[in-house]
Write an enzyme that holds these catalytic residues in place. Sequence first.
Site, PDB file in Angstrom:
ATOM      1  N   GLY A 246       0.764  -1.250   0.000  1.00  0.00           N
ATOM      2  CA  GLY A 246       0.000   0.000   0.000  1.00  0.00           C
ATOM      3  C   GLY A 246       0.787   1.287   0.000  1.00  0.00           C
ATOM      4  O   GLY A 246       0.202   2.368  -0.144  1.00  0.00           O
ATOM      5  N   GLY A 283       4.162  -3.709  -3.494  1.00  0.00           N
ATOM      6  CA  GLY A 283       4.199  -3.909  -4.943  1.00  0.00           C
ATOM      7  C   GLY A 283       4.733  -2.647  -5.580  1.00  0.00           C
ATOM      8  O   GLY A 283       5.882  -2.546  -5.991  1.00  0.00           O
ATOM      9  N   ARG A 320      -4.007   4.123 -15.958  1.00  0.00           N
ATOM     10  CA  ARG A 320      -4.191   4.782 -14.665  1.00  0.00           C
ATOM     11  C   ARG A 320      -4.802   6.200 -14.754  1.00  0.00           C
ATOM     12  O   ARG A 320      -5.687   6.525 -13.962  1.00  0.00           O
ATOM     13  CB  ARG A 320      -2.883   4.818 -13.872  1.00  0.00           C
ATOM     14  CG  ARG A 320      -2.245   3.430 -13.664  1.00  0.00           C
ATOM     15  CD  ARG A 320      -1.151   3.432 -12.609  1.00  0.00           C
ATOM     16  NE  ARG A 320      -1.695   3.666 -11.292  1.00  0.00           N
ATOM     17  CZ  ARG A 320      -1.676   4.824 -10.679  1.00  0.00           C
ATOM     18  NH1 ARG A 320      -1.108   5.858 -11.239  1.00  0.00           N
ATOM     19  NH2 ARG A 320      -2.216   4.958  -9.493  1.00  0.00           N
ATOM     20  N   CYS A 351      -9.558   6.190 -29.374  1.00  0.00           N
ATOM     21  CA  CYS A 351     -10.819   6.897 -29.636  1.00  0.00           C
ATOM     22  C   CYS A 351     -11.681   6.984 -28.383  1.00  0.00           C
ATOM     23  O   CYS A 351     -12.755   6.367 -28.302  1.00  0.00           O
ATOM     24  CB  CYS A 351     -11.561   6.206 -30.759  1.00  0.00           C
ATOM     25  SG  CYS A 351     -10.543   6.124 -32.213  1.00  0.00           S
ATOM     26  N   TYR A 380       1.544  -1.266 -12.132  1.00  0.00           N
ATOM     27  CA  TYR A 380       0.158  -1.159 -12.599  1.00  0.00           C
ATOM     28  C   TYR A 380       0.061  -0.424 -13.931  1.00  0.00           C
ATOM     29  O   TYR A 380      -0.848   0.381 -14.152  1.00  0.00           O
ATOM     30  CB  TYR A 380      -0.723  -0.488 -11.532  1.00  0.00           C
ATOM     31  CG  TYR A 380      -0.640  -1.193 -10.192  1.00  0.00           C
ATOM     32  CD1 TYR A 380      -1.153  -2.479 -10.037  1.00  0.00           C
ATOM     33  CD2 TYR A 380      -0.006  -0.609  -9.093  1.00  0.00           C
ATOM     34  CE1 TYR A 380      -1.059  -3.148  -8.823  1.00  0.00           C
ATOM     35  CE2 TYR A 380       0.091  -1.279  -7.875  1.00  0.00           C
ATOM     36  CZ  TYR A 380      -0.442  -2.543  -7.756  1.00  0.00           C
ATOM     37  OH  TYR A 380      -0.338  -3.208  -6.566  1.00  0.00           O
TER      38      TYR A 380
HETATM   39  N1  LLP Z   1      -1.468  -7.043  -1.115  1.00  0.00           N
HETATM   40  C1  LLP Z   1      -2.743  -7.118  -1.543  1.00  0.00           C
HETATM   41  C2  LLP Z   1      -3.642  -8.076  -0.918  1.00  0.00           C
HETATM   42  C3  LLP Z   1      -3.188  -6.268  -2.577  1.00  0.00           C
HETATM   43  O1  LLP Z   1      -4.453  -6.338  -2.986  1.00  0.00           O
HETATM   44  C4  LLP Z   1      -2.293  -5.338  -3.152  1.00  0.00           C
HETATM   45  C5  LLP Z   1      -2.715  -4.451  -4.243  1.00  0.00           C
HETATM   46  C6  LLP Z   1      -0.958  -5.314  -2.678  1.00  0.00           C
HETATM   47  C7  LLP Z   1      -0.584  -6.171  -1.641  1.00  0.00           C
HETATM   48  C8  LLP Z   1       0.074  -4.377  -3.237  1.00  0.00           C
HETATM   49  O2  LLP Z   1      -0.256  -3.072  -3.013  1.00  0.00           O
HETATM   50  P1  LLP Z   1       0.796  -1.908  -3.359  1.00  0.00           P
HETATM   51  O3  LLP Z   1       1.973  -2.040  -2.417  1.00  0.00           O
HETATM   52  O4  LLP Z   1       1.238  -2.096  -4.750  1.00  0.00           O
HETATM   53  O5  LLP Z   1       0.043  -0.661  -3.147  1.00  0.00           O
HETATM   54  N2  LLP Z   1      -4.259  -0.764 -10.126  1.00  0.00           N
HETATM   55  C9  LLP Z   1      -4.187   0.156  -9.003  1.00  0.00           C
HETATM   56  C10 LLP Z   1      -3.632  -0.528  -7.764  1.00  0.00           C
HETATM   57  C11 LLP Z   1      -4.385  -1.756  -7.346  1.00  0.00           C
HETATM   58  C12 LLP Z   1      -3.794  -2.406  -6.111  1.00  0.00           C
HETATM   59  C13 LLP Z   1      -4.383  -3.756  -5.883  1.00  0.00           C
HETATM   60  N3  LLP Z   1      -3.896  -4.452  -4.733  1.00  0.00           N
HETATM   61  C14 LLP Z   1      -3.369   1.370  -9.410  1.00  0.00           C
HETATM   62  O6  LLP Z   1      -2.923   1.450 -10.550  1.00  0.00           O
HETATM   63  O7  LLP Z   1      -3.195   2.273  -8.619  1.00  0.00           O
END
Ligand code: LLP
Length: 409
Positions: A246, A283, A320, A351, A380
């Site tokens: 997150g 992530g 995004r 388009c 992402y």
């Molecule tokens: N763990 C779980 C259970 C998750 O659902 C996620 C992300 C992460 C870890 C990793 O989160 P991060 O550290 O990357 O914030 N497509 C969206 C983001 C979707 C995130 C989904 N879950 C964007 O482009 O902002």
Amino acid sequence: MNDLSKYNNKLIYKKNKLFLEDVSLNTITKKFDTPIFCYSSTQISNKFNLFRSSFKKIKPLICYAMKANFNSHIIKILAKLGSGVDVVSKGELEKCLINGVEANKVVFSGVGKTEKEIEFALKKKIKQINVESLEELEEIEEICKRLVTKINICLRVNPDVNANTHEKITTGRLEDKFGIPNDKIQRIFEKYNGNKFIKITGLSIHIGSQIESLDPFKNAFTKIRKQILDLKKKGFKILTLDLGGGIGIKYNKDSKIIDIKMYAKLIEKLFSDLGAEVILEPGRYIVGTSGIILTRVIRVKKGTNKNFLIVDAGMNNLLRPALYGAIHNICPVKLKDDKKRISYDVVGPICESSDIFIKDIKLPEVLKDDLIAICSTGAYSSCMASDYNLRPKASEIFVKKNKFIISNN
Ligand code: LLP
């Protein structure tokens, strides 16, 4: 505009030309077509190492959330550094194992794992499944019985906390589809106490993504600590604690960044006395700033009140901005000495009116065929790409020092 180190300290202007590590971005386009994703391999390793070394009192297991970018080159880099992986599908699980991640460092998250996926994960003997409902747990138990096997489970808690991030990437409120409400957790521990097939080892939590302040983490983590202490009082052992991902990254001049050392300190303050293994699932933090999209200006279109830079990357490459209103910094690949600035809307060729990257950005004059870089597209971005309008997917290039290789899978 010239100092890009806050986005990616491997993205540097040298004599007015933009370099990623020691490779001039212009040279890449001599070999490959635009649009193209370019990543700094060194930045990826550095971010992983920085994350890991921020923890002083505990040694968390870092399980990279590969949904952020599942390119096999990235998985290989991180596996070599000892990373585990957080997966959300059979596809991701297969791919991380092929690329060198040890099964006992894999956690399986997600609200909709199918029976086939669960069976596959059990056979691969992964570290744990993070379960999002009692219904899912009951299905896992049935499958374990059939396969005569046992699995470690963390219950994903929904702490009812607002992550104060974009509405579409907040996951920890009761109205969100994720996790099990805090008040139902103890009942499940009781039900599965001593179960032959299911071993509930602990709790997991993930409240959202691109979080820009420590406060939501503090709120959620404090709730989970209380839950753990209550469970312990009832005699349940908490061996594992998965605190999710997150952490936000720098996308534009207004993005706020969490100091990673303060994040680590918060975790250590709240959990180092509990004796549980801490798992983290970053992530975006690991890969987000490492990547750019290199795109070429198809033409400059003069509107009535606007100048449109129509580039060859579109929302099919980077969804995004259209999906979350995200603003990714944009910079020219060649700087000009001229101080004149022109205001542009940078738009893609798709388009749809939502195929806009940025509005009213002031840049030195840009001409047809010039190259520009869209920053912070390591997470992402390529993984959310599509072939909408039947445009081919962009290739992916990994730079390391003065070399680069292509890795498209
Ligand atoms: N763990 C779980 C259970 C998750 O659902 C996620 C992300 C992460 C870890 C990793 O989160 P991060 O550290 O990357 O914030 N497509 C969206 C983001 C979707 C995130 C989904 N879950 C964007 O482009 O902002």
